[in-house]
Scaffold this motif. Sequence first.
Motif, short mmCIF file in Angstrom:
data_model
loop_
_atom_site.label_atom_id
_atom_site.label_comp_id
_atom_site.label_asym_id
_atom_site.label_seq_id
_atom_site.Cartn_x
_atom_site.Cartn_y
_atom_site.Cartn_z
N GLU B 183 0.83 -1.20 0.00
CA GLU B 183 0.00 0.00 0.00
C GLU B 183 0.87 1.26 0.00
O GLU B 183 0.58 2.22 -0.70
CB GLU B 183 -0.93 0.01 1.22
N PHE B 187 1.09 4.25 -2.96
CA PHE B 187 0.94 5.69 -2.81
C PHE B 187 2.18 6.43 -3.30
O PHE B 187 2.06 7.48 -3.93
CB PHE B 187 0.60 6.05 -1.35
N GLN B 196 -1.86 13.45 1.64
CA GLN B 196 -2.73 12.53 0.89
C GLN B 196 -2.62 11.11 1.43
O GLN B 196 -3.61 10.41 1.59
CB GLN B 196 -2.35 12.53 -0.59
N HIS B 200 -5.89 9.35 2.85
CA HIS B 200 -6.47 8.27 2.06
C HIS B 200 -5.97 6.89 2.44
O HIS B 200 -6.54 5.89 2.04
CB HIS B 200 -6.19 8.51 0.57
N LEU B 201 -4.86 6.83 3.20
CA LEU B 201 -4.35 5.50 3.56
C LEU B 201 -4.24 5.31 5.07
O LEU B 201 -4.88 4.42 5.64
CB LEU B 201 -2.97 5.28 2.90
N PRO B 204 -7.66 6.06 7.47
CA PRO B 204 -8.67 5.01 7.34
C PRO B 204 -8.19 3.66 7.88
O PRO B 204 -8.95 2.93 8.52
CB PRO B 204 -8.93 4.92 5.84
N ALA B 205 -6.90 3.37 7.68
CA ALA B 205 -6.37 2.10 8.18
C ALA B 205 -6.31 2.10 9.70
O ALA B 205 -6.29 1.05 10.34
CB ALA B 205 -4.97 1.85 7.60
N GLY B 285 -18.70 3.08 7.35
CA GLY B 285 -17.70 2.33 6.61
C GLY B 285 -18.34 1.36 5.64
O GLY B 285 -17.85 1.14 4.54
N ARG B 286 -19.49 0.79 6.05
CA ARG B 286 -20.14 -0.18 5.19
C ARG B 286 -20.83 0.50 4.00
O ARG B 286 -20.95 -0.07 2.94
CB ARG B 286 -21.17 -0.97 6.01
N LEU B 287 -21.27 1.75 4.22
CA LEU B 287 -22.00 2.43 3.15
C LEU B 287 -21.08 3.19 2.19
O LEU B 287 -21.38 3.30 1.02
CB LEU B 287 -23.00 3.43 3.76
N ALA B 288 -19.96 3.68 2.72
CA ALA B 288 -19.10 4.59 1.93
C ALA B 288 -18.67 3.97 0.60
O ALA B 288 -18.49 2.79 0.49
CB ALA B 288 -17.87 4.98 2.74
#
Lengths: 264, 288
Positions: B183, B187, B196, B200-201, B204-205, B285-288
């Motif tokens: 990952e 990037f 960024q 983006h990494l 969220p992780a 998280g499930r919907l995004a």
Amino acid sequence: MSPPSAKAMVEVSGVTQRFGTTTALSDVSLTIASGEFVTLIGPSGCGKSTLLRLVADLLTPTEGTVHVAGKTARAAREAQDYGIAFQQAGLLEWRTVLRNVELPLELHGVGARERRARAEELLEVVGLADVADKRPSQLSGGMQQRVAIARALAAKPALLLMDEPFGALDEMTRERLQDELLSIRAREGTTVLLVTHSVSEAAYLSDRVVVMSPRPGRIAAVVDVDLPLRATGTPTDVRESPEFFAATTVVREALRAPARVASP
Amino acid sequence: MTRAARQVGAVVAALVVLAVLWETYKALGPANGASLDTTRLLPRTDDRAMPHLWTVLTTLGSPEVSGVAGSRTVGAAVLFGALNSLRLALLGLLLGAVVGGVLALLMQRLRLLEAGLLPWVVLSQTVPIIALAPLVAGWGGVLRVGSWAWSPEASVVVISAFLSFSPIAVGLLRGLHAPGATEQELFASCAASWRQELVHLRLPAAVPFLLPALRLAAAGAVVGAIVAEISTGTRGGIGRLIIEYAQQATSSPARVYAAVLGAAVLGLVAAGLVALLDAAVLRRGRLA
Ligand SMILES: Nc1ncnc2c1ncn2[C@@H]1O[C@H](COP(=O)(O)OP(=O)(O)O)[C@@H](O)[C@H]1O
Ligand SMILES: [Mg+2]
């Protein structure tokens, strides 16, 4: 030092890479023409991934220079001239499949609508349009790898770098993805540099196979592959053609006796 | 059964078990407890030491000062105190989260800082608050910014933050380090900036690491607030109420238990708030 030639997509000249006391690559030079499909093959630890990372500017060479698309490797990376796929798909679990493919475009500030359209187009190409809204973990290994390839192609790179992208897949899936890769490459006109440890994969995909030898890593042989049936025949025709067998034999022999083959 | 329902069920079951144990021991245990020489091994079970649970519950409805018209009930006092302590604990948690978050980001950014700072962040939690509280109150008391002067409540918030920043810093840092080589190289290959990569990494992780850290931090913040109230003598919270009611133990022994009950409910409410946040993040998280 000669200036990078206009037609070369990748120009590696006199590169040595040391990690502490290990010399991973010793005086390696390699030129890849625009539109060419080149594979790197060799025993584990011979520096294939290192060479790929140098081209990707994920490593800076200890000695020598690397040019990509007529620029320094660094400038090429910043211009997103290449896309890369690894053995592990490396998909982000908190993003949908579609948004994973969008990622490189998003990082380069491409507008939401445009990147969405491009990602949808690419998922269509790799045959995954119907799972666009799924999570990566809901996909099989082969499907995940296809998403990773689609992501690598998102920014329309001139060069596609791949480090054993099919290494973890079963034989059937692997062959299907190889054919997909060839058709994507034909469609997008991408230059490809691919690392593999499979002789048949190298012979089947490449215009040229670069055979490497370990300790220290260097190029032992370069094998030109010409499979006339690629243009006219089915994948099975190609895989069963005498030219394909001949190519695998040459590559296998170069791997067995690297010392006897003169470096080109 | 859903996860939330199971958790609520577990809490209720634990309370019932506790209540049954209390009343069983009170019924069967020796009235004067048991001692070996001067060391008490078993607590006394008479009504003064161990009031019946229903006495504790009914005392909630009794007026705090008997015979004075319009005196608020013990229950109201406990509720008011618990809410006040909850407010201070949440402020402390917020401050701790900000401090812990900034520390984690700095340590992720600068390897050298991580090596130098992380041991202290972990060690900080071994400092007893009882020792810390007078220091904070003493140093803080000197502070004055414009028209705002340091209040005892500020001491409580700071001590509460002190107990919550460390789990956040350690948990978030682990989460920021969670992304693998693939990952990170991805990037880098996209020439992503540090910001960024963070947005983006790494962040969220880090979410799955941050939620348990927040749970620990919330518990720390509540304990910190109550102990800080007690050791700095700050008025208005449940901690101070426990002390006040403990001093009235001879005349109304049930009161201190009512206050302790309030403190326990306060802890449960704090845990519940984190659980709600947890569920909200998971759903997003499930919907995004
Ligand atoms: N980051 C690194 N640090 C130290 N040694 C490394 C690093 N990357 C690769 N090497 C060493 O360089 C050699 C070549 O590695 P690599 O390029 O991964 O080989 P291959 O991909 O052909 O299996 C190996 O001996 C490996 O241990
Ligand atoms: Mg490798």
